[in-house]
Design an enzyme around this catalytic site. Structure first.
Site, PDB file in Angstrom:
ATOM      1  CG  HIS A 110      -2.005   0.977   1.201  1.00 23.19           C
ATOM      2  ND1 HIS A 110      -1.886   2.237   1.733  1.00 23.19           N
ATOM      3  CD2 HIS A 110      -3.260   0.899   0.699  1.00 23.19           C
ATOM      4  CE1 HIS A 110      -3.026   2.897   1.567  1.00 23.19           C
ATOM      5  NE2 HIS A 110      -3.869   2.111   0.935  1.00 23.19           N
ATOM      6  CG  ASP A 144      -5.842  11.479  -4.912  1.00 22.94           C
ATOM      7  OD1 ASP A 144      -6.110  10.330  -5.318  1.00 22.94           O
ATOM      8  OD2 ASP A 144      -5.135  11.694  -3.918  1.00 22.94           O
ATOM      9  CE  LYS A 199     -20.407   5.999 -19.844  1.00 21.98           C
ATOM     10  NZ  LYS A 199     -20.924   7.369 -20.075  1.00 21.98           N
TER      11      LYS A 199
END
Length: 386
Positions: free
Chosen positions: A190, A248, A307
């Protein structure tokens, strides 16, 4: 907007808020075994002071995880104090000093931007992974291959932040030489908030992109089991006069960390966040976390969730497939992110850097004009990063 701009406002205090209040006792637990004096320094509260249930303002939806930032009972600590606490925690489980400082800074970055799902909320998992021998805190990543504007980094099952720092520094250097670069990382872990890495390029006047795959958290359109990660996509670009575009985002409706926060504070999720074990829409945070999964960005098929599923797959291709990850570390085969897992995660990342100066002159001014035009529209229009 995801990401926020609290860091732009130069606040010296971190709105760690609710997240810090919930996980601080566990963070301090990691220090108790190290020294009783550090326990006193940590100052663990007897009950979570940032619990939004005790707040007069009960936020709902995606901002519930940030509710304590506007609550009179929220926990606010100086950035240096929080960073120091986190640094000592990571050092206590074997992180080299420079690595402990870097990881602490990555988590503080997220808290400062109002993203508790990627801030100190993650410290206990990081520490537990290292203590269990699942992550090699002393591993030194290496550039495995490089040709022209491209490079591949082997994370060697070390800290995701350490591998990412090497990769982004490499990408920035190559972009300076060639105008653009792509650097992939495999065998990592991570890496924290994606924006931290894109911001490194932004600070050098370059466009920065950071992507990562994650453990399966989303149920693909038409399915009933987890098979796609939250797979964030991040794009930062510098504009004139210190302005910037800062996108982000997870490619799921929300990051799984926000659902975990909702579960910890005992609240239901808004409709559309996730599904239960049968693939049906669900608002029970515990059920979504334990048995179900997230919706891709867009929600169900009727609201074009395919999508978001496609974007998540795009990130997977750019990270693990392009980077040559072991088949066991790709998509639905990636292990669950838990300190009880039976082996390495093998996460993969991708970093793209572009030098806008290699294209038409005046990029920063044009971007600034575009951002101003969008903000000037009727209503309350913002741009990514506001």
């Amino acid at each position: 907007m995801d990401g926020g701009t609290s860091s732009r406002r130069g606040a010296g205090l971190l709105a760690a808020g609710f997240a810090l209040g919930v996980i601080l006792p566990r963070l301090v637990g990691a220090l108790r075994s190290k020294s009783s004096s550090e326990k006193s320094t940590a100052g663990a509260p007897s009950s979570p002071p940032g619990d939004p249930e005790s707040s007069s303002e009960k936020s709902t939806g995606t901002h519930a995880a940030r509710a304590a930032a506007s609550s009179s009972s929220s926990v606010r600590v100086p950035a240096d104090d929080l960073r120091g606490l986190l640094r000592r925690i990571f050092a206590s489980v074997g992180c080299p000093p420079a690595s402990a400082e870097l990881v602490a800074s990555v988590l503080c970055y997220a808290d400062a931007r109002g993203i508790p799902s990627h801030g100190s909320n993650r410290a206990d998992t990081y520490a537990n992974e290292i203590a269990a021998g699942l992550v090699d805190a002393a591993a030194v990543p290496a550039v495995e291959s490089a040709e022209g504007c491209c490079a591949l980094v082997d994370g060697r099952n070390g800290l995701g932040a350490v591998a990412s720092a090497l990769a982004m520094e490499t990408a920035i250097r190559l972009a300076g030489e060639h105008g653009a670069s792509v650097v992939c990382v495999r065998r990592s872990n991570h890496f924290g908030a994606a924006g931290y890495w894109a911001n490194m390029a932004l600070e050098r006047g370059m466009i920065g992109m950071s992507l990562t795959n994650t453990s399966p958290a989303a149920v693909p359109t038409g399915g009933s089991t987890r098979a796609v990660g939250t797979n964030p996509l991040c794009f930062f670009a510098p504009a004139a006069d210190g302005d910037s575009f800062q996108l982000d985002m997870a490619t799921t409706v929300v990051p799984i960390g926000k659902v975990e926060v909702m579960d910890r504070i005992g609240r239901d999720c808004p409709p559309g966040w996730g599904v239960d074990r049968s693939g049906s829409d669900c608002t029970d945070a515990r059920e979504i976390c334990v048995n179900g999964g997230l919706h891709p960005l867009g929600g169900g098929a009727e609201t074009a969730g395919y999508k978001g599923y496609g974007l998540g797959a795009l990130v997977e291709v750019m990270c693990s497939v392009l980077g040559g990850s072991d088949p066991r570390d790709v998509g639905p085969s990636i292990r669950s992110w838990s300190a009880r897992r039976d082996g390495p995660l093998g996460y993969a990342h991708a970093f793209v850097v572009v030098d806008p100066g290699r294209f038409a002159p005046g990029f920063g001014g044009r971007l600034g004009g575009y951002l101003s035009a969008m903000r000037g529209l009727p209503g309350d229009v913002m741009v990514a990063g506001d």
